[in-house]
Design a protein around this motif. Structure first.
Motif, PDB file in Angstrom:
ATOM      1  N   LEU A   1      50.803   4.766  42.423  1.00 23.70           N
ATOM      2  CA  LEU A   1      50.541   6.075  42.031  1.00 23.70           C
ATOM      3  C   LEU A   1      49.343   5.659  41.744  1.00 23.70           C
ATOM      4  O   LEU A   1      48.218   6.928  41.489  1.00 23.70           O
ATOM      5  N   ASP A   2      48.649   4.532  40.380  1.00 24.58           N
ATOM      6  CA  ASP A   2      47.111   4.921  40.784  1.00 24.58           C
ATOM      7  C   ASP A   2      46.326   5.401  41.959  1.00 24.58           C
ATOM      8  O   ASP A   2      44.836   6.175  41.408  1.00 24.58           O
ATOM      9  N   GLU A   3      46.437   4.626  42.903  1.00 26.61           N
ATOM     10  CA  GLU A   3      45.784   4.963  44.043  1.00 26.61           C
ATOM     11  C   GLU A   3      45.587   6.562  43.745  1.00 26.61           C
ATOM     12  O   GLU A   3      44.996   7.487  44.414  1.00 26.61           O
ATOM     13  N   LEU A   4      47.139   7.210  44.246  1.00 29.64           N
ATOM     14  CA  LEU A   4      46.724   8.534  44.213  1.00 29.64           C
ATOM     15  C   LEU A   4      46.458   9.200  43.651  1.00 29.64           C
ATOM     16  O   LEU A   4      46.012  10.458  44.263  1.00 29.64           O
ATOM     17  N   MET A   5      46.480   8.928  42.534  1.00 26.27           N
ATOM     18  CA  MET A   5      46.042   9.621  40.869  1.00 26.27           C
ATOM     19  C   MET A   5      44.125  10.098  41.128  1.00 26.27           C
ATOM     20  O   MET A   5      43.592  10.735  40.728  1.00 26.27           O
ATOM     21  N   LYS A   6      43.559   8.755  42.184  1.00 20.81           N
ATOM     22  CA  LYS A   6      42.447   9.002  42.000  1.00 20.81           C
ATOM     23  C   LYS A   6      42.384   9.853  42.908  1.00 20.81           C
ATOM     24  O   LYS A   6      40.670  10.290  43.263  1.00 20.81           O
ATOM     25  N   LEU A   7      42.832   9.437  44.128  1.00 21.82           N
ATOM     26  CA  LEU A   7      42.554  10.125  45.603  1.00 21.82           C
ATOM     27  C   LEU A   7      42.506  11.143  45.314  1.00 21.82           C
ATOM     28  O   LEU A   7      41.823  12.724  45.776  1.00 21.82           O
ATOM     29  N   LEU A   8      43.605  12.038  44.929  1.00 25.50           N
ATOM     30  CA  LEU A   8      43.762  13.037  44.711  1.00 25.50           C
ATOM     31  C   LEU A   8      43.162  14.159  43.922  1.00 25.50           C
ATOM     32  O   LEU A   8      43.486  15.046  42.865  1.00 25.50           O
ATOM     33  N   ASP A   9      42.914  13.208  42.577  1.00 29.99           N
ATOM     34  CA  ASP A   9      41.770  13.771  41.607  1.00 29.99           C
ATOM     35  C   ASP A   9      42.644  14.638  40.427  1.00 29.99           C
ATOM     36  O   ASP A   9      42.869  15.551  40.028  1.00 29.99           O
TER      37      ASP A   9
ATOM     38  N   LEU B   1      43.255  12.899  51.293  1.00 34.62           N
ATOM     39  CA  LEU B   1      44.145  12.616  51.667  1.00 34.62           C
ATOM     40  C   LEU B   1      44.753  12.021  53.132  1.00 34.62           C
ATOM     41  O   LEU B   1      45.076  11.540  53.328  1.00 34.62           O
ATOM     42  N   LEU B   2      43.891  12.228  53.719  1.00 36.83           N
ATOM     43  CA  LEU B   2      44.065  12.982  55.432  1.00 36.83           C
ATOM     44  C   LEU B   2      43.762  11.121  55.747  1.00 36.83           C
ATOM     45  O   LEU B   2      44.366  10.810  56.421  1.00 36.83           O
ATOM     46  N   GLN B   3      42.729  11.051  54.954  1.00 29.64           N
ATOM     47  CA  GLN B   3      42.229   9.281  55.449  1.00 29.64           C
ATOM     48  C   GLN B   3      43.141   8.555  54.665  1.00 29.64           C
ATOM     49  O   GLN B   3      44.015   7.207  55.166  1.00 29.64           O
ATOM     50  N   TYR B   4      43.957   9.161  53.677  1.00 31.57           N
ATOM     51  CA  TYR B   4      45.094   7.740  53.455  1.00 31.57           C
ATOM     52  C   TYR B   4      46.382   8.099  54.228  1.00 31.57           C
ATOM     53  O   TYR B   4      46.207   6.737  53.802  1.00 31.57           O
TER      54      TYR B   4
END
Length: 180
Positions: free
Chosen positions: A115-123, A171-174
């Motif tokens: 959740l934390d990683e995606l929140m940061k990644l997706l701003d 997103l694509l890198q993730y």
């Protein structure tokens, strides 16, 4: 060898009787990434919706991790996620509801690191209200909700359409990292 996706003679007719897909035979191994390309109207979205169980076929067969997704007698343990373009335009997600409430409603708080990683990644700001979000922000929330739990098969249908270049690249890198 177990396949994530396997089809045999898969054929789909649209409600107006025009044939959408005809006798598709293909397999995707577990762990593979697979890209479907073609012109508008070629049936790419239809195929993804069939694989996601949103459209029923009358001819041919499908197996997802060895299980027919339309056989209600067999319950698959695979976590299959479909993210398409419809979600961000759904009136329900345009209501006055908080992102935190949406994320908790799907159990997203069970995966705090993801959740934390995606929140940061997706701003994404957890305090956003969906009725005040732009189309791009709603798309990012959709991606967060769809990706927060680990998946076995991820079906993405044009989900980067509303994303800015930087978020799209992250997103694509993730996704590459998650599928290696």
């Amino acid at each position: 060898m177990e396949y994530a996706v396997s089809t045999s003679q898969l054929t789909y007719h649209y409600p107006n009787s025009s044939r959408g897909l005809q006798q598709l035979d293909f397999s995707v191994k577990k762990g593979e990434r697979f890209l479907i390309v073609g012109p508008n109207g070629a049936g790419k979205s239809t195929l993804l919706k069939i694989l996601a169980g949103q459209k029923l076929i009358k001819s041919g067969s499908i197996a997802l991790f060895g299980v027919d997704p339309f056989d209600l007698r067999v319950k698959s343990s695979a976590n299959i996620i479909y993210l398409g373009t419809e979600w961000a335009n759904n009136e329900i997600v345009k209501r006055d509801i908080g992102v935190e409430t949406l994320v908790c409603s799907i159990g997203g708080d069970k995966y705090p690191e993801r959740l934390d990683e995606l929140m940061k990644l997706l701003d994404i700001d957890i305090n956003w209200r969906m009725n005040q979000c732009s189309d791009g922000q709603r798309r990012r929330v959709q991606l967060l909700m769809g990706l927060v739990a680990p998946w076995d098969l991820l079906l993405l249908d044009e989900v980067t359409i509303d994303l800015d270049v930087l978020v799209r690249q992250r997103l694509l890198q993730y996704l590459k990292k998650e599928t290696n």
